[in-house]
Design an enzyme around this catalytic site. Structure first.
Site, short mmCIF file in Angstrom:
data_model
loop_
_atom_site.label_atom_id
_atom_site.label_comp_id
_atom_site.label_asym_id
_atom_site.label_seq_id
_atom_site.Cartn_x
_atom_site.Cartn_y
_atom_site.Cartn_z
N HIS A 19 65.96 40.76 25.74
CA HIS A 19 65.66 40.35 27.11
C HIS A 19 66.78 39.48 27.66
CE1 HIS A 19 64.54 36.45 25.58
NE2 HIS A 19 63.51 36.93 24.89
N HIS A 22 68.44 36.62 25.37
CA HIS A 22 69.33 37.20 24.34
C HIS A 22 70.63 37.68 24.99
CE1 HIS A 22 65.20 38.65 22.72
NE2 HIS A 22 65.54 37.60 22.00
N CYS A 127 51.61 25.59 13.06
CA CYS A 127 51.47 26.54 14.17
C CYS A 127 51.99 27.88 13.69
CB CYS A 127 52.23 26.09 15.42
SG CYS A 127 52.22 27.38 16.71
N CYS A 130 54.90 29.29 15.92
CA CYS A 130 56.22 28.69 15.68
C CYS A 130 56.65 28.84 14.23
CB CYS A 130 56.21 27.20 16.00
SG CYS A 130 55.81 26.81 17.69
N CYS A 144 50.11 22.90 20.15
CA CYS A 144 51.53 23.21 20.09
C CYS A 144 52.07 23.29 21.51
CB CYS A 144 51.72 24.55 19.38
SG CYS A 144 53.33 25.28 19.74
N HIS A 147 52.92 27.09 22.29
CA HIS A 147 51.87 28.11 22.23
C HIS A 147 50.54 27.66 22.82
CE1 HIS A 147 54.90 29.58 19.37
NE2 HIS A 147 54.53 30.75 19.84
N LYS A 293 59.61 29.29 31.76
CA LYS A 293 60.51 29.77 30.72
C LYS A 293 60.22 31.25 30.50
CE LYS A 293 61.45 29.44 25.83
NZ LYS A 293 60.97 28.92 24.56
N LYS A 296 58.15 37.04 26.68
CA LYS A 296 57.38 38.26 26.76
C LYS A 296 55.93 37.96 27.09
CE LYS A 296 56.56 42.47 24.14
NZ LYS A 296 56.61 43.08 22.82
ZN LIG Z 1 53.71 27.04 18.39
#
Ligand SMILES: [Zn+2]
Length: 508
Positions: A19, A22, A127, A130, A144, A147, A293, A296
């Site tokens: 994406h 990257h 998590c 992560c 987290c 997440h 941010k 996906k």
């Molecule tokens: Zn996380």
């Protein structure tokens, strides 16, 4: 061999397809390598894929396949995307490659033998997204921060790396050598981390929980923690490429979300393994869409191959390099890309090239006709010389946007030069025809210099400009070629073509 310089992109995790994030880092690496090559430096960049860990095992299970087959598919997608978009990596490392596994196990054995790896029990908040344990104080509202889910308490026996043992050395080094992490804001962030106890790093996962990883060489009940594995791929890949001589010249290019592993885990690992430190960590910000941010899970993915198909890779590269100030966040907008494409690429550069080459055909039958320059010509030359100097100031500082601004200031000067000298008016007077030829010669030199200046940023455009000028492709590397000496007597340019077709319907 001239001084070498080695860049890395992160080793991209195969839980997502290529994406924007990257692509940006890889475009920077490609641009830097092209820039240093053009200046005779021995430069290369490494990229690749990070393929182990919980998330890949889970994604493979979801897709009804094995982790190996899943990783093969996504890794191949990264590689083919970079191949198709002309991003010329020197080595593509996969953390599932046999040489990498051997390298990781060798480093683990070394660190273990030195007494910097110990066995212990640990209870922590983990998590799964992560793939790491969190400290209570790092959580936001008990969840987290990435997440937004509460971590799970896990108790297990594991191996630990005595990371804390290297904390003082690393802190002293970063205080003494400020250019080790750029821009400086990120170095200050790391210094703040290092002024608190960093503790030790859990570097294993029991196979009872996760099998998809590199087995520890000293205990076959465990696999290696994915970060400890992935970070070593920079060195294992360079070693496999037969270029470990470049290691001390390593510049890691990363986004700010992976600052801590690269600035804290990685150098302490290198110190413990007795390997030389990398040269520099270069940290960029996030691309945001509507201030979120890009990811996906948020559903706003920009795919490089789509952008290439819609606008051409050079226009996409230009936008990325021109829009973001390295180190800061930037907003991605396709409408802004189209605006830049039309104004700066189609008008500023493309229109200049097609106009000059059309006048070359119409007034002098394509033949370049140099004559002694007038002051207005000297000023044009000076504008391009200034741009070249500015590019050389900005690129070592990663200020890609400033480098492009400098080149476009020279192009702006060239467009004004066309208006001021008005060769299309002079051409009506047969007595002024020699001056018309001289003006067009100056403009051909401006286009030749432009091709050289834009080559690291817009490689296809540089090649096309040189072809339209009927110069040999290697002229792009001849940066010391004096103004006025690129075209031999009798040289004929070719008719121009549109470098950047305008996009008339901006996307909503
Ligand atoms: Zn996380």
């Amino acid at each position: 061999m001239p001084d070498g310089i080695f860049f890395t992109t992160p080793i991209f995790y195969v839980n997502a397809e290529p994406h924007l994030g990257h692509t940006y880092t890889t475009v920077i690496a490609d641009t830097l390598v092209r820039y240093w090559h053009q200046r005779g430096r021995d430069a290369m960049f490494l990229t690749g894929t990070d393929e182990h860990g919980d998330k890949i095992a889970a994604a493979a299970a979801n897709a009804g396949t094995t982790p190996a087959a899943f990783a093969d598919r996504v890794s191949a997608l990264f590689r083919s995307t970079w191949d198709r978009t002309g991003l010329r990596y020197g080595w593509f490392v996969r953390t599932t490659d046999a040489y990498h596994r051997t390298f990781v196990q060798r480093v683990l054995s070394t660190i273990h033998a030195r007494g910097d790896i110990y066995f212990g029990s640990y209870t922590g908040l983990y998590c799964f997204g992560c793939e790491r344990f969190y400290q209570e104080r790092e959580l936001v509202g008990g969840a987290c921060p990435d997440h937004k889910v509460a971590p799970t308490e896990i108790a297990e026996e594991n191996y630990f790396f005595r990371m804390g043992r290297y904390q003082e050395r690393l802190l002293a080094l970063l205080e003494r050598e400020p250019d080790r992490i750029v821009p400086d804001g990120y170095r200050r962030e790391v210094l703040a981390l290092l002024r608190e106890p960093i503790g030790d790093l859990c570097i294993s996962r029991p196979k009872t929980r996760l099998e998809w990883g590199i087995e520890l060489p000293f205990d076959d009940r465990y696999v290696t923690y994915v970060w400890f594995d992935a970070l070593l791929s920079y060195a294992s890949g360079l070693d496999a490429a037969g270029r470990f001589d470049l290691w001390p010249a390593t510049h890691h290019l990363i986004a700010k979300d992976i600052l801590k592993p690269h600035a804290v885990f990685w150098p302490t690992m290198l110190l413990a393994a007795g390997l030389p430190l990398y040269r520099r960590l270069c940290v960029h910000g996030y691309w945001q869409m509507n201030a979120d941010k890009m990811s996906k899970s948020l559903g706003n993915v920009v795919r490089p191959l789509d952008m290439q198909a819609r606008y051409g890779m050079d226009a996409f590269r230009y936008y990325l390099l021109r829009e973001m100030a390295f180190g800061q966040d930037a907003e991605f907008s396709e409408a802004a890309l189209v605006t830049r494409l039309n104004a700066e690429l189609a008008n500023g550069l493309g229109n200049l090239a097609s106009r000059v080459l059309a006048m070359q055909q119409r007034y002098v039958a394509g033949e370049v006709q140099p004559r002694a320059p007038e002051p207005v010509d000297e000023a044009l030359h000076a504008a391009f010389a200034r741009a070249a100097n500015e590019v050389d100031d900005h690129i070592p500082a990663f200020a890609f946007h400033r480098a492009l601004e400098a080149i476009w200031r020279a192009l702006d000067h060239a467009n004004k030069y066309v208006t001021a000298t008005a060769p299309f008016s002079l051409a009506k007077d047969p007595a002024r025809r020699p001056r018309v030829g001289a003006i067009l010669h100056e403009l051909c030199e401006a286009l030749r210099t432009t091709a050289q200046l834009v080559a690291p940023f817009l490689p296809e455009t540089a090649d096309r400009l040189v072809a339209m000028l009927a110069l040999p492709p290697d002229v792009l590397g001849r940066l010391d070629l004096p103004w006025g000496e690129a075209f031999a007597a009798g040289h004929r340019t070719r008719p121009g073509e549109a470098l950047f077709p305008r996009i008339d319907t901006p996307p909503s």
